[in-house]
Write a protein that holds these residues in place. Structure first.
Motif, PDB file in Angstrom:
ATOM      1  N   GLU A   7       0.639  -1.017   0.126  1.00 11.76           N
ATOM      2  CA  GLU A   7      -0.186  -0.021   0.042  1.00 11.76           C
ATOM      3  C   GLU A   7       0.739   1.268  -0.280  1.00 11.76           C
ATOM      4  O   GLU A   7       0.318   2.431  -0.561  1.00 11.76           O
ATOM      5  CB  GLU A   7      -1.080  -0.354   1.351  1.00 11.76           C
ATOM      6  CG  GLU A   7      -1.625   0.929   1.140  1.00 11.76           C
ATOM      7  CD  GLU A   7      -2.712   1.114   0.133  1.00 11.76           C
ATOM      8  OE1 GLU A   7      -3.302   2.632  -0.404  1.00 11.76           O
ATOM      9  OE2 GLU A   7      -3.192   0.248  -0.500  1.00 11.76           O
ATOM     10  N   ARG A  11       1.153   4.337  -2.584  1.00 15.25           N
ATOM     11  CA  ARG A  11       0.978   6.149  -2.449  1.00 15.25           C
ATOM     12  C   ARG A  11       2.243   6.892  -2.929  1.00 15.25           C
ATOM     13  O   ARG A  11       2.319   7.707  -3.487  1.00 15.25           O
ATOM     14  CB  ARG A  11       0.984   5.887  -0.918  1.00 15.25           C
ATOM     15  CG  ARG A  11      -0.266   5.160   0.023  1.00 15.25           C
ATOM     16  CD  ARG A  11      -1.717   5.746  -0.158  1.00 15.25           C
ATOM     17  NE  ARG A  11      -2.485   5.139   0.095  1.00 15.25           N
ATOM     18  CZ  ARG A  11      -2.951   5.563   1.518  1.00 15.25           C
ATOM     19  NH1 ARG A  11      -2.772   6.474   2.450  1.00 15.25           N
ATOM     20  NH2 ARG A  11      -4.003   4.150   2.035  1.00 15.25           N
ATOM     21  N   GLU A 115      -4.529   4.297  10.894  1.00 14.03           N
ATOM     22  CA  GLU A 115      -5.726   3.964  10.404  1.00 14.03           C
ATOM     23  C   GLU A 115      -7.042   4.400  11.494  1.00 14.03           C
ATOM     24  O   GLU A 115      -7.085   4.833  12.773  1.00 14.03           O
ATOM     25  CB  GLU A 115      -6.378   2.568  10.497  1.00 14.03           C
ATOM     26  CG  GLU A 115      -6.788   1.802  10.641  1.00 14.03           C
ATOM     27  CD  GLU A 115      -7.737   0.271  10.130  1.00 14.03           C
ATOM     28  OE1 GLU A 115      -8.284  -0.468   9.961  1.00 14.03           O
ATOM     29  OE2 GLU A 115      -6.184  -0.433  10.466  1.00 14.03           O
ATOM     30  N   HIS A 119      -9.490   3.977   7.399  1.00 16.24           N
ATOM     31  CA  HIS A 119      -8.647   4.237   6.149  1.00 16.24           C
ATOM     32  C   HIS A 119      -7.566   4.366   6.908  1.00 16.24           C
ATOM     33  O   HIS A 119      -7.093   4.973   8.386  1.00 16.24           O
ATOM     34  CB  HIS A 119      -9.125   5.951   5.828  1.00 16.24           C
ATOM     35  CG  HIS A 119     -10.308   6.154   5.560  1.00 16.24           C
ATOM     36  ND1 HIS A 119     -11.042   6.011   4.088  1.00 16.24           N
ATOM     37  CD2 HIS A 119     -11.432   6.780   5.870  1.00 16.24           C
ATOM     38  CE1 HIS A 119     -12.091   5.857   3.897  1.00 16.24           C
ATOM     39  NE2 HIS A 119     -12.531   6.538   5.019  1.00 16.24           N
ATOM     40  N   SER A 121      -3.351   5.644   6.839  1.00 15.23           N
ATOM     41  CA  SER A 121      -2.516   6.878   6.176  1.00 15.23           C
ATOM     42  C   SER A 121      -1.327   6.315   7.034  1.00 15.23           C
ATOM     43  O   SER A 121      -1.130   6.491   8.300  1.00 15.23           O
ATOM     44  CB  SER A 121      -3.376   8.455   6.402  1.00 15.23           C
ATOM     45  OG  SER A 121      -4.570   8.868   6.345  1.00 15.23           O
ATOM     46  N   THR A 196      -2.040   9.720   1.600  1.00 15.00           N
ATOM     47  CA  THR A 196      -3.837  10.000   2.234  1.00 15.00           C
ATOM     48  C   THR A 196      -3.508   8.611   0.832  1.00 15.00           C
ATOM     49  O   THR A 196      -3.667   8.635  -0.004  1.00 15.00           O
ATOM     50  CB  THR A 196      -4.223  10.771   2.391  1.00 15.00           C
ATOM     51  OG1 THR A 196      -4.851  11.370   0.993  1.00 15.00           O
ATOM     52  CG2 THR A 196      -3.677  11.575   3.314  1.00 15.00           C
ATOM     53  N   ARG A 197      -5.201   8.174   0.223  1.00 16.30           N
ATOM     54  CA  ARG A 197      -5.511   7.270   0.043  1.00 16.30           C
ATOM     55  C   ARG A 197      -5.768   8.715  -1.298  1.00 16.30           C
ATOM     56  O   ARG A 197      -5.657   8.285  -2.643  1.00 16.30           O
ATOM     57  CB  ARG A 197      -6.340   6.999  -0.253  1.00 16.30           C
ATOM     58  CG  ARG A 197      -7.132   7.153   0.544  1.00 16.30           C
ATOM     59  CD  ARG A 197      -9.171   6.328   0.408  1.00 16.30           C
ATOM     60  NE  ARG A 197     -10.193   7.475   1.714  1.00 16.30           N
ATOM     61  CZ  ARG A 197     -11.648   7.452   0.197  1.00 16.30           C
ATOM     62  NH1 ARG A 197     -11.476   7.441  -0.470  1.00 16.30           N
ATOM     63  NH2 ARG A 197     -11.770   8.500   1.074  1.00 16.30           N
ATOM     64  N   ARG A 198      -5.560   9.289  -0.940  1.00 15.93           N
ATOM     65  CA  ARG A 198      -5.646  10.770  -2.122  1.00 15.93           C
ATOM     66  C   ARG A 198      -4.692  11.368  -2.700  1.00 15.93           C
ATOM     67  O   ARG A 198      -4.903  11.949  -3.617  1.00 15.93           O
ATOM     68  CB  ARG A 198      -7.447  11.569  -1.995  1.00 15.93           C
ATOM     69  CG  ARG A 198      -8.528  11.143  -1.444  1.00 15.93           C
ATOM     70  CD  ARG A 198      -9.091  12.359  -1.321  1.00 15.93           C
ATOM     71  NE  ARG A 198     -11.032  11.907  -0.342  1.00 15.93           N
ATOM     72  CZ  ARG A 198     -11.623  11.369  -1.281  1.00 15.93           C
ATOM     73  NH1 ARG A 198     -11.721  12.654  -2.343  1.00 15.93           N
ATOM     74  NH2 ARG A 198     -12.941  10.882  -0.884  1.00 15.93           N
ATOM     75  N   ARG A 391     -12.306  -0.260   3.868  1.00 10.51           N
ATOM     76  CA  ARG A 391     -13.570   0.710   4.759  1.00 10.51           C
ATOM     77  C   ARG A 391     -14.157   0.950   5.408  1.00 10.51           C
ATOM     78  O   ARG A 391     -15.057  -0.310   4.976  1.00 10.51           O
ATOM     79  CB  ARG A 391     -12.977   1.899   4.101  1.00 10.51           C
ATOM     80  CG  ARG A 391     -11.626   2.338   3.394  1.00 10.51           C
ATOM     81  CD  ARG A 391     -11.370   3.570   2.734  1.00 10.51           C
ATOM     82  NE  ARG A 391     -10.330   3.592   1.458  1.00 10.51           N
ATOM     83  CZ  ARG A 391     -10.537   3.931   0.324  1.00 10.51           C
ATOM     84  NH1 ARG A 391     -11.563   4.675  -0.084  1.00 10.51           N
ATOM     85  NH2 ARG A 391      -9.350   3.907  -0.080  1.00 10.51           N
TER      86      ARG A 391
END
Length: 448
Positions: A7, A11, A115, A119, A121, A196-198, A391
């Motif tokens: 993951e 990122r 977490e 989510h 990070s 972050t995921r974004r 999530r």
């Protein structure tokens, strides 16, 4: 290394990917929807630089500043931009080293994995980049009025460092919004980058060198509650700007709810002192008043409201939705409905429904509902054991555990992929708008 390293690699690749800078229209749209920008490191930094320039120009137009004040604001903007450039350069170096470590089979050191509500990070600690600057007094209001805005910030995000008022935020609009209430000399620091995921998110930390911290957080919150009972809403506004929780579906359905995040202990205190209510198991308090309250908070802003108009953050636009309600978003189309049904088994014994979401550009989720948070956490733990990053969100009386598009794409089974594509093709056949057709076609390409 496991799924965490995989993951993290994703990122990092997203952060280091080349991406065009956003236009000012795109920047304002994202700030007005979520308060932050998303995308690669370059896109985020260039977008914030564009935002800083825009805000500075508008402030010079709207507020009557002396030559000295105008130069101070322009100098502040240059200082903030300089910090962004320094952090980008250092982050590129650190991210590159981290990616090489993962390629060698090692999990990089010095990373904190956090977490929250499903989510994950990654907090990357950099050597602090700092600068001393000065933010001019834009509002030019009395100290008594200014204090009411300050108390609301103290009730939320404001802290104390060495007896001075300080503020930490990942949202650049809050840098400007807070400093308008604490004008003067300020130390600006950025020492943390959050993946972050974004995309990457910068953590700004500001210390006001001219303002002592006069309140502890609980007493500030209690003072806000007292002001609300007295019909004074300036402190509530800045409390909302700090800890307010935006949920667009509320105002889109004409449900005017002012929801503020609080800790469990604070929630108990507030419910006895404030005309509010809370829902079980939620770390929020709802301030009663509905539509009328929204209007009162906006009207109380006064000159500060002019500044918020320039900044255009999502929390201010959420309040203003009482005057100009947003269009209703397309409701998610549930795969388990009457028209199309899709079931997959990402891990043995766990059957999940496929769900096409047409909001925010479109997505395909694998979902499963549980009655309690405990059941949701148990399911999420099982999914993580197989390398997924699920999530959890509150859904009605229960909870929904879901795998977003990128997680669904991890499923290796050819049969599962065929099921997904067949489901999407059926959705495409029954789609009634070009927008929905385009979204589904793009999803099909991802899974073929």
């Amino acid at each position: 290394m496991g799924s965490a390293a995989d993951e993290l690699r994703q990122r990092l690749e997203k952060a280091l990917a080349p991406q065009k800078p956003p236009t000012i229209e795109e920047v304002l749209a994202e700030i007005g929807r979520r308060g932050v920008l998303s995308g690669s490191l370059d896109r985020v930094v260039e977008g914030y630089k564009t935002y800083i320039s825009h805000v500075t120009g508008k402030a010079l137009e709207v507020f009557k500043l002396s030559d000295r004040e105008a130069k101070a604001l322009q100098s502040f903007s240059r200082d903030l931009t300089s910090v962004l450039d320094q952090v980008r350069e250092k982050s590129r170096q650190v991210f590159g080293e981290m990616r090489r470590e993962i390629d060698r089979g090692h999990m990089p050191d010095g990373i904190k994995v956090v977490e929250y509500e499903g989510h994950v990070s990654f907090y990357v600690y950099l050597r602090r980049r700092s600068v001393y600057s000065n933010f001019p007094d834009l509002l030019k209001i009395s100290k008594e009025e200014l204090e009411k805005f300050q108390i609301g910030w103290r009730a939320s995000d404001e802290a104390a460092v060495g007896g001075l008022a300080a503020m930490g935020t990942t949202q650049p609009w809050q840098v400007f919004a807070w400093l308008a209430t604490r004008p003067g000399d300020v130390k600006i620091e950025v020492g943390t980058m959050i993946l972050t995921r974004r995309g990457p998110s910068l953590m700004f930390f500001l210390t006001s060198l001219d303002w002592e911290q006069r309140w502890d957080k609980l007493s500030a919150i209690r003072q806000v509650a007292k002001y609300i009972q007295q019909g004074e809403y300036r402190s509530l506004l800045t409390w909302w700007l700090g800890d307010g929780s935006v949920k667009w579906s509320f105002v889109e359905k004409r449900h005017y709810k002012l929801r503020i995040a609080v800790g469990e202990e604070v929630k108990k205190v507030l419910l006895s002192e404030l005309s509010g209510y809370a829902e079980r198991e939620e770390h929020y308090i709802y301030i009663r008043g509905g539509r009328a309250l929204f209007k009162k908070v906006i009207e109380a802003a006064g000159r500060y409201g002019e500044w918020l108009e320039i900044l255009g953050p999502h929390k201010w636009l959420y309040l203003k939705a009482v005057y100009k309600p947003r269009k209703k978003r397309t409701k998610p189309t549930y795969a388990g409905g009457r028209r199309v049904r899709g079931l997959i088994e990402p891990v043995p014994g766990v059957v999940m429904n496929l769900l096409v979401v047409f909001n925010e550009g479109g997505a395909l989720w694998a979902t499963k509902y549980t009655a309690t948070r405990e059941e949701a956490e148990k399911l999420a733990t099982m999914l993580r054991a197989y390398g997924f990053a699920p999530r959890i969100v509150k859904q009605g009386a229960g909870y929904m555990v879901y795998l977003p598009t990128n997680e669904v794409r991890k499923i290796a089974s050819e049969n599962v992929r065929k099921t997904i594509v067949h489901f999407l093709e059926e959705k495409l056949r029954l789609a009634t708008t070009q927008k929905h057709k385009t979204i589904i076609e793009n999803l099909i390409k991802k899974f073929n």
